[in-house]
Scaffold this motif. Structure first.
Motif: not given
Ligand code: GLU
Ligand code: ZN
Length: 256
Positions: A110-114, A134-137, A139, A143, A148
Protein backbone atom coordinates in the motif's frame (compact mmCIF):
# COMPACT_ATOMS: atom_id res chain seq x y z
CA UNK A 1 17.18 -33.99 -24.97
CA UNK A 2 20.53 -34.06 -26.75
CA UNK A 3 23.93 -33.28 -25.26
CA UNK A 4 23.76 -30.00 -27.11
CA UNK A 5 20.58 -29.05 -25.25
CA UNK A 6 22.29 -29.71 -21.95
CA UNK A 7 25.00 -27.24 -22.87
CA UNK A 8 22.39 -24.59 -23.58
CA UNK A 9 21.32 -24.57 -19.93
CA UNK A 10 22.02 -21.01 -18.78
CA UNK A 11 22.70 -22.22 -15.23
CA UNK A 12 25.08 -25.14 -15.64
CA UNK A 13 25.82 -26.46 -12.17
CA UNK A 14 27.80 -29.69 -12.17
CA UNK A 15 28.11 -30.83 -8.55
CA UNK A 16 26.48 -27.72 -7.15
CA UNK A 17 28.27 -26.53 -4.02
CA UNK A 18 26.18 -27.12 -0.92
CA UNK A 19 27.41 -23.95 0.70
CA UNK A 20 27.33 -20.47 -0.83
CA UNK A 21 27.88 -17.69 1.66
CA UNK A 22 28.39 -13.98 1.27
CA UNK A 23 29.56 -10.76 2.84
CA UNK A 24 27.31 -7.82 1.99
CA UNK A 25 28.64 -4.51 3.32
CA UNK A 26 26.91 -1.17 2.83
CA UNK A 27 29.65 1.14 1.52
CA UNK A 28 28.88 4.06 3.82
CA UNK A 29 32.54 4.17 4.79
CA UNK A 30 35.60 1.97 5.26
CA UNK A 31 35.08 -1.31 7.10
CA UNK A 32 35.55 -0.92 10.86
CA UNK A 33 36.28 -3.57 13.46
CA UNK A 34 32.59 -4.54 13.73
CA UNK A 35 32.16 -5.10 9.99
CA UNK A 36 35.38 -7.11 9.92
CA UNK A 37 34.02 -9.45 12.59
CA UNK A 38 31.13 -10.17 10.22
CA UNK A 39 33.42 -10.46 7.20
CA UNK A 40 35.76 -12.87 8.98
CA UNK A 41 32.90 -14.86 10.54
CA UNK A 42 31.15 -15.42 7.23
CA UNK A 43 34.45 -16.15 5.47
CA UNK A 44 35.53 -18.76 8.03
CA UNK A 45 32.12 -20.43 8.06
CA UNK A 46 32.25 -20.72 4.25
CA UNK A 47 35.79 -22.15 4.34
CA UNK A 48 34.91 -24.59 7.13
CA UNK A 49 32.13 -25.94 4.89
CA UNK A 50 34.36 -25.93 1.79
CA UNK A 51 31.89 -23.45 0.37
CA UNK A 52 32.06 -20.35 -1.79
CA UNK A 53 32.19 -16.86 -0.30
CA UNK A 54 30.71 -14.08 -2.41
CA UNK A 55 31.04 -10.35 -2.05
CA UNK A 56 28.06 -8.07 -2.59
CA UNK A 57 28.19 -4.30 -2.26
CA UNK A 58 24.87 -3.02 -0.91
CA UNK A 59 25.07 0.41 -2.49
CA UNK A 60 21.35 0.76 -3.12
CA UNK A 61 20.95 3.60 -0.63
CA UNK A 62 22.14 6.64 -2.57
CA UNK A 63 22.33 8.83 0.53
CA UNK A 64 24.60 6.48 2.46
CA UNK A 65 26.80 4.95 -0.25
CA UNK A 66 30.13 6.43 -1.24
CA UNK A 67 32.03 5.46 -4.40
CA UNK A 68 35.34 5.87 -2.61
CA UNK A 69 34.30 3.52 0.19
CA UNK A 70 33.75 0.67 -2.31
CA UNK A 71 37.37 0.75 -3.45
CA UNK A 72 38.52 1.04 0.15
CA UNK A 73 36.51 -2.07 1.11
CA UNK A 74 38.11 -4.09 -1.74
CA UNK A 75 41.56 -3.05 -0.52
CA UNK A 76 40.79 -3.80 3.09
CA UNK A 77 39.55 -7.31 2.29
CA UNK A 78 42.52 -8.02 0.02
CA UNK A 79 44.98 -6.75 2.61
CA UNK A 80 43.49 -9.15 5.14
CA UNK A 81 43.58 -11.94 2.54
CA UNK A 82 39.83 -12.37 2.68
CA UNK A 83 39.60 -13.28 -1.01
CA UNK A 84 36.08 -13.57 -2.38
CA UNK A 85 34.91 -16.00 -5.05
CA UNK A 86 33.41 -15.06 -8.40
CA UNK A 87 32.11 -11.72 -9.55
CA UNK A 88 31.23 -8.93 -7.15
CA UNK A 89 27.57 -7.93 -7.25
CA UNK A 90 26.82 -4.22 -6.95
CA UNK A 91 23.19 -3.56 -6.06
CA UNK A 92 23.13 -0.25 -7.92
CA UNK A 93 23.56 -2.21 -11.17
CA UNK A 94 20.52 -4.42 -10.63
CA UNK A 95 17.68 -2.00 -9.91
CA UNK A 96 15.42 -3.79 -12.43
CA UNK A 97 15.57 -6.99 -10.40
CA UNK A 98 14.22 -5.21 -7.33
CA UNK A 99 11.57 -3.29 -9.29
CA UNK A 100 10.37 -6.59 -10.73
CA UNK A 101 10.13 -8.19 -7.28
CA UNK A 102 8.13 -5.19 -6.06
CA UNK A 103 5.52 -5.69 -8.81
CA UNK A 104 5.17 -9.34 -7.78
CA UNK A 105 4.30 -8.20 -4.26
CA UNK A 106 1.55 -5.84 -5.47
CA UNK A 107 -1.41 -7.45 -3.64
CA UNK A 108 0.39 -6.99 -0.31
CA UNK A 109 1.49 -3.38 -0.81
CA UNK A 110 0.00 0.00 0.00
CA UNK A 111 1.01 3.61 -0.53
CA UNK A 112 1.96 5.65 2.50
CA UNK A 113 2.18 9.42 2.62
CA UNK A 114 2.63 9.82 6.37
CA UNK A 115 5.44 11.98 7.60
CA UNK A 116 7.50 10.32 10.31
CA UNK A 117 7.38 13.41 12.46
CA UNK A 118 3.62 12.91 12.95
CA UNK A 119 3.41 9.26 13.88
CA UNK A 120 6.79 8.37 15.36
CA UNK A 121 6.65 10.28 18.66
CA UNK A 122 3.52 8.42 19.80
CA UNK A 123 4.20 5.02 18.20
CA UNK A 124 5.15 1.93 20.26
CA UNK A 125 8.75 0.74 19.94
CA UNK A 126 9.52 -2.53 18.18
CA UNK A 127 12.74 -4.49 17.80
CA UNK A 128 13.98 -2.20 15.03
CA UNK A 129 12.41 1.13 15.93
CA UNK A 130 8.97 2.71 16.05
CA UNK A 131 6.02 0.64 14.77
CA UNK A 132 4.15 2.36 11.95
CA UNK A 133 0.44 2.61 12.96
CA UNK A 134 -0.92 1.62 9.50
CA UNK A 135 -2.84 4.84 8.84
CA UNK A 136 -2.56 4.30 5.08
CA UNK A 137 -3.24 0.57 4.97
CA UNK A 138 -6.22 0.96 2.61
CA UNK A 139 -4.45 3.22 0.10
CA UNK A 140 -4.03 0.72 -2.73
CA UNK A 141 -3.36 3.23 -5.52
CA UNK A 142 -0.77 6.02 -5.57
CA UNK A 143 -2.29 9.25 -4.26
CA UNK A 144 -2.24 12.01 -6.91
CA UNK A 145 0.29 14.85 -6.67
CA UNK A 146 2.19 13.36 -3.80
CA UNK A 147 5.27 11.22 -3.64
CA UNK A 148 4.50 8.26 -1.48
CA UNK A 149 6.44 5.43 0.06
CA UNK A 150 5.32 1.85 -0.55
CA UNK A 151 4.78 -0.37 2.49
CA UNK A 152 4.29 -4.10 2.83
CA UNK A 153 1.28 -5.20 4.82
CA UNK A 154 2.46 -7.75 7.37
CA UNK A 155 0.14 -10.30 8.98
CA UNK A 156 -0.85 -10.34 12.66
CA UNK A 157 1.20 -13.44 13.32
CA UNK A 158 4.25 -14.72 15.10
CA UNK A 159 7.07 -16.08 12.92
CA UNK A 160 9.85 -18.48 13.85
CA UNK A 161 13.25 -19.36 12.51
CA UNK A 162 16.26 -21.27 13.72
CA UNK A 163 19.56 -19.46 14.18
CA UNK A 164 22.62 -21.74 13.96
CA UNK A 165 24.25 -19.90 16.87
CA UNK A 166 21.34 -18.58 18.95
CA UNK A 167 18.82 -21.40 18.45
CA UNK A 168 15.06 -20.97 18.04
CA UNK A 169 13.91 -17.38 17.47
CA UNK A 170 10.47 -15.89 17.39
CA UNK A 171 9.16 -12.44 16.51
CA UNK A 172 5.65 -11.07 16.08
CA UNK A 173 5.31 -9.06 12.88
CA UNK A 174 3.10 -6.24 14.12
CA UNK A 175 4.60 -6.01 17.62
CA UNK A 176 8.27 -6.28 16.70
CA UNK A 177 8.47 -4.87 13.16
CA UNK A 178 5.37 -3.11 11.83
CA UNK A 179 4.66 -2.69 8.11
CA UNK A 180 8.06 -1.92 6.54
CA UNK A 181 8.79 0.48 3.71
CA UNK A 182 9.90 -1.43 0.60
CA UNK A 183 10.20 1.58 -1.68
CA UNK A 184 11.02 4.93 -0.19
CA UNK A 185 9.38 8.20 -1.08
CA UNK A 186 12.46 9.18 -3.15
CA UNK A 187 12.01 6.01 -5.24
CA UNK A 188 14.86 4.00 -3.71
CA UNK A 189 14.20 0.35 -2.93
CA UNK A 190 14.69 -0.59 0.73
CA UNK A 191 17.48 -2.86 1.91
CA UNK A 192 15.09 -5.56 3.17
CA UNK A 193 13.72 -6.26 -0.31
CA UNK A 194 17.00 -5.95 -2.21
CA UNK A 195 18.79 -8.34 0.12
CA UNK A 196 16.16 -11.07 -0.36
CA UNK A 197 16.25 -10.76 -4.16
CA UNK A 198 20.06 -10.83 -4.21
CA UNK A 199 20.41 -13.77 -1.84
CA UNK A 200 18.12 -15.75 -4.16
CA UNK A 201 19.78 -14.65 -7.42
CA UNK A 202 23.22 -15.45 -6.01
CA UNK A 203 21.97 -18.85 -4.75
CA UNK A 204 23.07 -18.03 -1.19
CA UNK A 205 22.54 -21.04 1.07
CA UNK A 206 24.06 -19.76 4.35
CA UNK A 207 23.89 -16.25 5.79
CA UNK A 208 26.31 -15.19 8.52
CA UNK A 209 25.87 -11.58 9.68
CA UNK A 210 25.58 -9.33 12.73
CA UNK A 211 22.94 -9.65 15.44
CA UNK A 212 21.58 -6.19 14.61
CA UNK A 213 19.78 -7.97 11.75
CA UNK A 214 18.26 -10.76 13.87
CA UNK A 215 14.65 -9.45 13.98
CA UNK A 216 14.56 -8.45 10.33
CA UNK A 217 15.14 -12.11 9.41
CA UNK A 218 11.43 -12.88 9.89
CA UNK A 219 10.56 -10.11 7.43
CA UNK A 220 13.08 -11.50 4.94
CA UNK A 221 11.66 -15.01 5.40
CA UNK A 222 8.17 -13.62 4.81
CA UNK A 223 9.32 -11.94 1.58
CA UNK A 224 10.94 -15.21 0.49
CA UNK A 225 7.60 -16.96 0.97
CA UNK A 226 5.64 -14.28 -0.92
CA UNK A 227 8.16 -14.27 -3.79
CA UNK A 228 8.46 -18.04 -3.81
CA UNK A 229 12.21 -17.98 -3.14
CA UNK A 230 14.25 -20.53 -1.23
CA UNK A 231 15.13 -19.78 2.40
CA UNK A 232 18.82 -19.83 3.37
CA UNK A 233 19.98 -20.78 6.88
CA UNK A 234 21.00 -17.98 9.28
CA UNK A 235 23.70 -17.38 11.86
CA UNK A 236 23.84 -14.03 13.66
CA UNK A 237 27.16 -13.08 15.23
CA UNK A 238 27.52 -10.99 18.39
CA UNK A 239 28.21 -7.33 17.72
CA UNK A 240 31.42 -5.55 18.55
CA UNK A 241 30.45 -2.76 20.95
CA UNK A 242 32.06 0.42 22.20
CA UNK A 243 32.85 0.58 25.97
CA UNK A 244 29.46 2.27 26.52
CA UNK A 245 27.78 -0.62 24.67
CA UNK A 246 26.95 1.17 21.43
CA UNK A 247 27.22 -0.69 18.15
CA UNK A 248 30.40 0.35 16.31
CA UNK A 249 29.40 2.51 13.39
CA UNK A 250 30.39 5.48 11.32
CA UNK A 251 28.07 7.62 13.47
CA UNK A 252 30.14 6.93 16.57
CA UNK A 253 33.37 7.36 14.63
CA UNK A 254 34.56 3.75 14.65
CA UNK A 255 38.01 3.93 13.03
CA UNK A 256 38.65 1.94 9.84
N1 GLU B 1 24.28 -4.45 4.10
C1 GLU B 1 23.92 -4.82 5.43
C2 GLU B 1 24.81 -4.09 6.42
O1 GLU B 1 25.90 -3.66 6.06
C3 GLU B 1 24.08 -6.31 5.68
C4 GLU B 1 23.05 -7.11 5.00
C5 GLU B 1 23.05 -8.58 5.35
O2 GLU B 1 24.10 -9.13 5.69
O3 GLU B 1 21.99 -9.17 5.21
O4 GLU B 1 24.42 -3.95 7.56
ZN1 ZN C 1 0.98 6.38 5.95
Amino acid sequence: MTTQDIHKNPFPRKNPPIYIGRFAPTPSGALHFGSLVTALGSYLDAKAHKGRWLLRIEDIDRNRSQRQAITTIYHQLETLQLHWDGKIRLQSQHLNDYAHALTQLQPHLYYCTCSRKYWQPTAPQGALGAIYPRHCQNQKTPPPQQNSAIRLSLPFQTAHFYDRLLGAQQFTFQKDLGDPILRRRDGDIAYALAVVVDDALQHITHIVRGQDLLAITVLQNHLQTLLNLPRPTYLHLPLALTPDRQKLSKQNHAPP
